[in-house]
Design a protein around this motif. Structure first.
Motif, mmCIF file in Angstrom:
data_model
loop_
_atom_site.group_PDB
_atom_site.id
_atom_site.type_symbol
_atom_site.label_atom_id
_atom_site.label_comp_id
_atom_site.label_asym_id
_atom_site.label_seq_id
_atom_site.Cartn_x
_atom_site.Cartn_y
_atom_site.Cartn_z
ATOM 1 N N UNK A 288 13.316 -2.536 28.070
ATOM 2 C CA UNK A 288 13.132 -1.285 27.338
ATOM 3 C C UNK A 288 11.839 -0.573 27.721
ATOM 4 N N UNK A 289 10.968 -1.261 28.470
ATOM 5 C CA UNK A 289 9.641 -0.721 28.773
ATOM 6 C C UNK A 289 8.919 -0.323 27.487
ATOM 7 N N UNK A 290 9.193 -1.047 26.415
ATOM 8 C CA UNK A 290 8.626 -0.719 25.110
ATOM 9 C C UNK A 290 8.473 -1.986 24.282
ATOM 10 N N UNK A 291 7.341 -2.082 23.595
ATOM 11 C CA UNK A 291 7.125 -3.147 22.618
ATOM 12 C C UNK A 291 7.756 -2.722 21.293
ATOM 13 N N UNK A 292 7.945 -3.656 20.350
ATOM 14 C CA UNK A 292 8.564 -3.292 19.079
ATOM 15 C C UNK A 292 7.880 -2.140 18.348
ATOM 16 N N UNK A 293 6.569 -2.003 18.482
ATOM 17 C CA UNK A 293 5.890 -0.896 17.794
ATOM 18 C C UNK A 293 6.168 0.456 18.442
ATOM 19 N N UNK A 294 6.962 0.459 19.530
ATOM 20 C CA UNK A 294 7.363 1.697 20.199
ATOM 21 C C UNK A 294 8.865 1.956 20.050
ATOM 22 N N UNK B 75 7.858 -5.829 27.367
ATOM 23 C CA UNK B 75 8.819 -4.829 27.821
ATOM 24 C C UNK B 75 10.261 -5.165 27.432
ATOM 25 N N UNK B 76 10.587 -6.449 27.380
ATOM 26 C CA UNK B 76 11.974 -6.899 27.299
ATOM 27 C C UNK B 76 12.291 -7.414 25.898
ATOM 28 N N UNK B 77 13.541 -7.190 25.460
ATOM 29 C CA UNK B 77 13.887 -7.644 24.120
ATOM 30 C C UNK B 77 15.391 -7.767 23.965
ATOM 31 N N UNK B 78 15.783 -8.350 22.825
ATOM 32 C CA UNK B 78 17.183 -8.539 22.453
ATOM 33 C C UNK B 78 17.321 -8.029 21.026
ATOM 34 N N UNK B 79 18.129 -6.980 20.823
ATOM 35 C CA UNK B 79 18.193 -6.248 19.556
ATOM 36 C C UNK B 79 19.585 -6.388 18.948
ATOM 37 N N UNK B 80 19.651 -6.551 17.632
ATOM 38 C CA UNK B 80 20.929 -6.735 16.936
ATOM 39 C C UNK B 80 20.738 -6.418 15.461
ATOM 40 N N UNK B 81 21.830 -6.295 14.750
ATOM 41 C CA UNK B 81 21.782 -6.093 13.296
ATOM 42 C C UNK B 81 21.725 -7.450 12.622
ATOM 43 N N UNK B 82 20.729 -7.659 11.785
ATOM 44 C CA UNK B 82 20.592 -8.936 11.091
ATOM 45 C C UNK B 82 21.707 -9.149 10.083
ATOM 46 N N UNK B 83 22.252 -8.076 9.541
ATOM 47 C CA UNK B 83 23.332 -8.208 8.563
ATOM 48 C C UNK B 83 24.667 -8.440 9.247
ATOM 49 N N UNK B 84 24.961 -7.657 10.287
ATOM 50 C CA UNK B 84 26.240 -7.808 10.984
ATOM 51 C C UNK B 84 26.263 -9.082 11.810
ATOM 52 N N UNK B 85 25.186 -9.349 12.524
ATOM 53 C CA UNK B 85 25.154 -10.482 13.446
ATOM 54 C C UNK B 85 24.386 -11.634 12.814
ATOM 55 N N UNK B 86 24.984 -12.197 11.775
ATOM 56 C CA UNK B 86 24.397 -13.367 11.124
ATOM 57 C C UNK B 86 24.485 -14.595 12.017
ATOM 58 N N UNK B 87 25.177 -14.466 13.148
ATOM 59 C CA UNK B 87 25.269 -15.583 14.088
ATOM 60 C C UNK B 87 23.937 -15.882 14.775
ATOM 61 N N UNK B 88 22.986 -14.978 14.686
ATOM 62 C CA UNK B 88 21.672 -15.246 15.284
ATOM 63 C C UNK B 88 21.050 -16.462 14.609
ATOM 64 N N UNK B 89 20.618 -17.434 15.401
ATOM 65 C CA UNK B 89 20.118 -18.691 14.868
ATOM 66 C C UNK B 89 18.615 -18.690 14.593
ATOM 67 N N UNK B 90 17.948 -17.589 14.875
ATOM 68 C CA UNK B 90 16.505 -17.555 14.677
ATOM 69 C C UNK B 90 15.734 -18.257 15.778
#
Length: 407
Positions: free
Chosen positions: A321-327, A354-369
């Motif tokens: 994304x060439x961006x940190x979360x604060x951007x 620069x790099x990240x993985x983005x998802x909805x915490x409510x929809x994608x409850x499959x994320x294991x943290x």
């Protein structure tokens, strides 16, 4: 997770307004911020591990433990074949199209015949690509052969800087890249930059040299300049299927994105098959000179992808994304939005995020943290100079349940 398996009520919102959102009904979920996690000792040792833990939304404690929900069998086997379902496909405008069979399996790797410059205005339909019928997927090896955890799907994003013939001609670089890919179930790759169509197939042959069974789907060459780039997903056919009828390039209203993202829908080879986790993946590499505009447009892409199919709202947007979360701007304002990487750097020089993985915490409850950054230097014992020959980015990854989580 697929919409038909949930009972979560979603409320409409008017906070996201743009040309993208004029093409789709906005559905939002309740509050949220960025997320971080921990790495299970059973997962591959891949670079320095960030060990902060944040509480997840209701119902995610089961997922964090690596145990499937009640009634779902822990996976140790991944069936070679599964019966595809017939579903309804929705266009960007929200209108449901006639039923279209899903084509689960090993997709034809042929470069999609998608225009390099998607339509800049109007209401284009979802840019699905019709591949030839895919060949039968090979039977999977025993789960222990891959060394991957049976209770986690490992998804990675990797910008392989200027990935072309020159880099492919360096055996020591190819060996590191192949070892990286083998650690994960799906790797979203950015910056394939080559005139030849043989670069990715040749690379996947190197990945499979140890008996692995990876395959790939690749997008068209994109960009406003002479230097074009391609996106590709390389995935382990023993653990994941792709719906080859779903692969495409996102429309680009207003020409806001230098290289509009590639998307594809995947399904785990979970046991039992009817409980498999299905999800969209959206691969992006923003232009470093136009980060605010492009990140802003990606907020609209994310919401639109949530409504591309009426039976699927799991969207995993990942890449450079060439961006940190604060951007993240409007991305961070999407209700319930979360991201894996936080509080650490992702470039090889260890100076930028620069790099990240983005998802909805409510929809994608499959994320294991669970998430991490694979540091090329420390993982493979490389000097900075040698690591930079591989890429100027470190791979980033996150773990998801292979079973659809019911809320």
């Amino acid at each position: 997770m697929a919409k038909k398996k949930k009972t979560v009520t979603k409320k409409s919102s008017s906070s996201l307004t743009s040309m993208w959102l004029s093409l789709t009904t906005i559905m939002s979920l309740v509050g949220g911020t960025g997320v971080s996690g921990w790495v299970n000792p059973d997962l591959p040792v891949i670079g320095p591990i960030v060990t902060s833990v944040m509480s997840m939304s209701s119902g995610s404690s089961t997922a964090q433990s690596g145990v499937p929900p009640a009634g779902m069998q822990p996976g140790g086997t991944y069936p070679a074949t599964m019966q595809p379902a017939t579903t309804m496909t929705a266009g960007w405008g929200g209108a449901v199209q006639p039923p279209q069979p899903q084509q689960w399996g090993a997709a034809s790797p042929t470069t999609p015949a998608v225009p390099q410059r998607p339509m800049a205005s109007g209401s284009p339909p979802l840019a699905s690509i019709s591949y030839p019928p895919p060949p039968p997927a090979p039977p999977p090896p025993p789960p222990a052969a891959s060394g991957k955890p049976p209770d986690a799907l490992l998804i990675c994003s990797f910008n392989i800087q200027v990935f072309g013939e020159s880099k492919l001609a360096k055996p020591e670089v190819v060996e590191v890249l192949a070892r990286v890919v083998r650690m994960f179930d799906i790797v979203a790759i950015q910056e394939v930059r080559a005139k030849s169509d043989s670069v990715v197939p040749t690379f996947v042959q190197a990945v499979n040299a140890n008996g692995s069974q990876y395959h790939w789907v690749i997008g068209p060459r994109l960009g406003r300049t002479v230097s074009k780039e391609q996106y590709t997903f390389v995935y382990d056919t023993a653990r994941v299927d792709v719906d080859s009828s779903s692969v495409g390039t996102a429309p680009n209203p207003g020409d806001k994105l230098h290289r509009p993202p590639m998307f594809a829908r995947f399904r785990t080879r979970a046991n039992p098959p009817e409980s498999a986790f299905t999800f969209w993946m959206v691969d992006i590499h923003t232009d470093p000179d136009e980060v605010p505009q492009e990140v802003d447009a990606l907020a609209d892409v994310f919401v639109a992808m949530q409504h591309a199919r009426p039976d699927e709202d799991d969207v995993i947007l990942l890449g450079d994304l060439n961006a940190a979360p604060n951007q993240f701007g409007r991305i961070a304002q999407i209700p319930n939005i979360g991201w894996a990487v936080s509080g650490t750097t992702t470039n090889t020089r260890r100076s930028k995020t620069y790099d990240n993985i983005i998802f909805s915490r409510a929809a994608t409850a499959e994320y294991l943290g669970r998430w991490g950054v694979l540091d090329l230097q420390s993982t493979f014992g490389l000097s900075l100079d040698d690591a930079l020959k591989v890429s100027d980015h470190n791979p980033v990854w996150a773990a998801f349940s292979p079973w659809e989580i019911r809320q």
